[in-house]
Design a protein around this motif. Structure first.
Motif, mmCIF file in Angstrom:
data_model
loop_
_atom_site.group_PDB
_atom_site.id
_atom_site.type_symbol
_atom_site.label_atom_id
_atom_site.label_comp_id
_atom_site.label_asym_id
_atom_site.label_seq_id
_atom_site.Cartn_x
_atom_site.Cartn_y
_atom_site.Cartn_z
ATOM 1 N N ASP A 3 1.005 -1.125 0.062
ATOM 2 C CA ASP A 3 0.194 -0.132 0.301
ATOM 3 C C ASP A 3 0.812 1.462 -0.033
ATOM 4 O O ASP A 3 1.675 1.811 0.552
ATOM 5 N N LEU A 4 0.674 1.643 -0.678
ATOM 6 C CA LEU A 4 1.066 3.743 -1.137
ATOM 7 C C LEU A 4 1.216 3.814 -0.171
ATOM 8 O O LEU A 4 2.642 5.106 0.457
ATOM 9 N N ASN A 5 0.426 4.200 1.018
ATOM 10 C CA ASN A 5 0.057 5.217 2.159
ATOM 11 C C ASN A 5 1.100 4.255 3.030
ATOM 12 O O ASN A 5 1.826 4.738 4.127
ATOM 13 N N ILE A 6 1.412 3.359 3.272
ATOM 14 C CA ILE A 6 2.424 2.279 4.250
ATOM 15 C C ILE A 6 3.844 2.939 3.664
ATOM 16 O O ILE A 6 4.532 3.067 4.462
ATOM 17 N N ILE A 7 3.695 2.801 2.265
ATOM 18 C CA ILE A 7 5.074 2.868 2.508
ATOM 19 C C ILE A 7 4.904 4.656 2.671
ATOM 20 O O ILE A 7 6.874 4.726 2.830
ATOM 21 N N VAL A 8 4.267 5.458 2.234
ATOM 22 C CA VAL A 8 5.028 6.614 2.756
ATOM 23 C C VAL A 8 4.966 7.417 3.666
ATOM 24 O O VAL A 8 5.984 7.341 4.227
ATOM 25 N N THR A 9 4.586 6.109 5.014
ATOM 26 C CA THR A 9 3.929 6.600 5.976
ATOM 27 C C THR A 9 5.921 5.911 6.763
ATOM 28 O O THR A 9 6.625 6.705 7.408
ATOM 29 N N GLU A 10 6.697 4.904 6.613
ATOM 30 C CA GLU A 10 7.789 4.548 6.098
ATOM 31 C C GLU A 10 8.647 4.714 6.392
ATOM 32 O O GLU A 10 9.739 5.677 7.070
#
Length: 175
Positions: A3-10
């Motif tokens: 998920d792009l949101n997970i990547i951006v958050t990390e």
């Protein structure tokens, strides 16, 4: 695909932790106690340079040792960061270099190379160090002639208020 949101958050968390490690170095170099204290959680502990105990009690003596040095530089490299929710672990190499007047016409250079291994926690203030282990792999101490002091007439690093970068930031943000 993740998920792009997970990547951006990390990625944002990794950058925040890297910024914290860099802020620690800058606080040491500027002998800025207030800034250094923000790097550590109020319950943080330390195991570094022979000191084992609360980080809050390590800060003042560490900065006192640095005070009066004619040059201080802390650098980090190769940070490895692992994040699990609101907790993280980091491992980075550091090089700390400083000079001080030793005796008439002589300076003492101190070079320490090692690693900072940190346990971190996400707080309302952002990421903070909860425990630091400082590993010294190399310590070099030598005396050098004072005339080797570089650029004595140019700008130099200073305290939090008179450092050239602090002035640039103030001009940038209008303060």
């Amino acid at each position: 695909m993740q998920d792009l949101n997970i990547i951006v958050t990390e990625l944002a968390d990794r950058q925040s932790i890297t910024d914290l490690l860099l802020a620690y170095c800058a606080a040491c170099d500027r002998i800025d106690e207030a800034a250094l204290r923000t790097c550590f959680h109020t319950d943080a502990t330390h195991d570094h340079g022979g000191y084992v105990g609360p980080s809050s009690e390590w800060i003042a003596p560490a900065l006192a040792w640095l005070k009066g040095r004619v040059g201080i530089t802390h650098m980090i490299s190769t940070p490895r960061i692992v994040i699990r929710g609101d907790r993280a672990a980091s491992d980075c190499h550091f090089v700390a270099y400083n000079r001080t007047d030793k005796q008439e016409g002589m300076l003492e250079e101190v070079l320490v190379k090692g690693r900072y291994v940190d346990r971190l926690i996400r707080t309302e203030q952002g990421w903070q160090i909860l425990h630091r282990t400082g590993i010294h792999d190399l310590e070099l101490i030598r005396e050098v002639p004072a005339e080797t002091r570089p650029m004595a007439a140019g700008p130099s690093s200073g305290g939090p208020a008179d450092d050239p970068f602090a002035r640039e930031l103030a001009a940038l943000v209008g303060g």
